[in-house]
Write a protein that holds these residues in place. Sequence first.
Motif, PDB file in Angstrom:
ATOM      1  N   UNK A 232      -6.464  13.194 -32.939  1.00 36.36           N
ATOM      2  CA  UNK A 232      -6.621  13.310 -31.535  1.00 36.36           C
ATOM      3  C   UNK A 232      -7.014  14.895 -31.191  1.00 36.36           C
ATOM      4  N   UNK A 233      -5.864  15.592 -31.924  1.00 37.40           N
ATOM      5  CA  UNK A 233      -6.029  17.001 -31.804  1.00 37.40           C
ATOM      6  C   UNK A 233      -6.931  17.875 -32.872  1.00 37.40           C
ATOM      7  N   UNK A 234      -7.354  16.954 -33.758  1.00 36.11           N
ATOM      8  CA  UNK A 234      -7.934  17.873 -34.933  1.00 36.11           C
ATOM      9  C   UNK A 234      -9.305  18.340 -34.750  1.00 36.11           C
ATOM     10  N   UNK A 235      -9.768  19.325 -35.254  1.00 35.11           N
ATOM     11  CA  UNK A 235     -11.125  20.021 -35.162  1.00 35.11           C
ATOM     12  C   UNK A 235     -12.181  19.003 -35.393  1.00 35.11           C
ATOM     13  N   UNK A 236     -12.118  18.216 -36.629  1.00 33.85           N
ATOM     14  CA  UNK A 236     -12.988  17.198 -36.916  1.00 33.85           C
ATOM     15  C   UNK A 236     -12.719  15.887 -36.547  1.00 33.85           C
ATOM     16  N   UNK A 237     -12.147  15.604 -35.383  1.00 31.09           N
ATOM     17  CA  UNK A 237     -11.912  14.627 -34.585  1.00 31.09           C
ATOM     18  C   UNK A 237     -13.199  13.766 -34.450  1.00 31.09           C
TER      19      UNK A 237
END
Length: 273
Positions: free
Chosen positions: A89-94
């Motif tokens: 949920x915090x990933x840049x590629x979410x």
Amino acid sequence: MATYAIGDIQGCYDELISLLEAVSFSPQDQLWVAGDLVNRGPQSLETLRHLKVMQDQVKIVLGNHDLHLLAIHYAATGPKRSDTFHDILDAPDRDELMQWLLHQPLLVNDKALGYTMVHAGIPPQWSVKKALKRAAEVEQILQSTLAREFFNHMYGNKPDHWSGSLEGWDRLRAITNYFTRMRFCDAKGRLDFSVKSGLKNQPEGFLPWYKHHGKALHKGRVIFGHWAALEGKADHESVFALDTGCVWGGTLTAMRLEDQKMFSVPSKQRDSE
């Protein structure tokens, strides 16, 4: 070329890599994953990214934890205290990862190999042909502008049995529950969600879904995950239970479809339920 089917990974990325090494997985091989790629384990993000990179060699079906992640992504529900996919949920590629996950099916069937893969099971009254049609109903909604609304209506135990007259969200919820949450049902496909453990505690009047010898088992073999308490033992010549509880300290297991040889690696997780 070989085809390997693997049980619930649930964020156990290190074990996934160890298992692929153990089978000497090559660029010519194919990997089937029986759902629940994420949650409860420590590395859900790494697991999703790795399988997405491998996507040309991978067939995946969605499990209940995968759908739960998507529901949170679409703000249809909030995270549970036990959820461990905050890294996603915090990933840049979410968004990219969620779009890829959203386009995975609920059912995979390979006529040449003679196998069908699903996360939880296929109700006794459905043939594989019927099951594929039912899965397509949900997949069509997931891949449309109605996806967010679907997740708003996905949760719930009712209706607990199938009827061709079911419509709307009730119909889609019933289909989803069969494919991603089912353990016990009766001969007519009525579901019981009260028991998540093994067979010693099965509810009265209900059996494991595969014990009814349903239509999907008449001419083929079914691979499923979801039910770690079975410890990989379905006791049915046409059914293969591949969730061996890696996230609970068990093993991560793969079966080579061509000869049904099993491969397992030990879990690196603590039993933390």
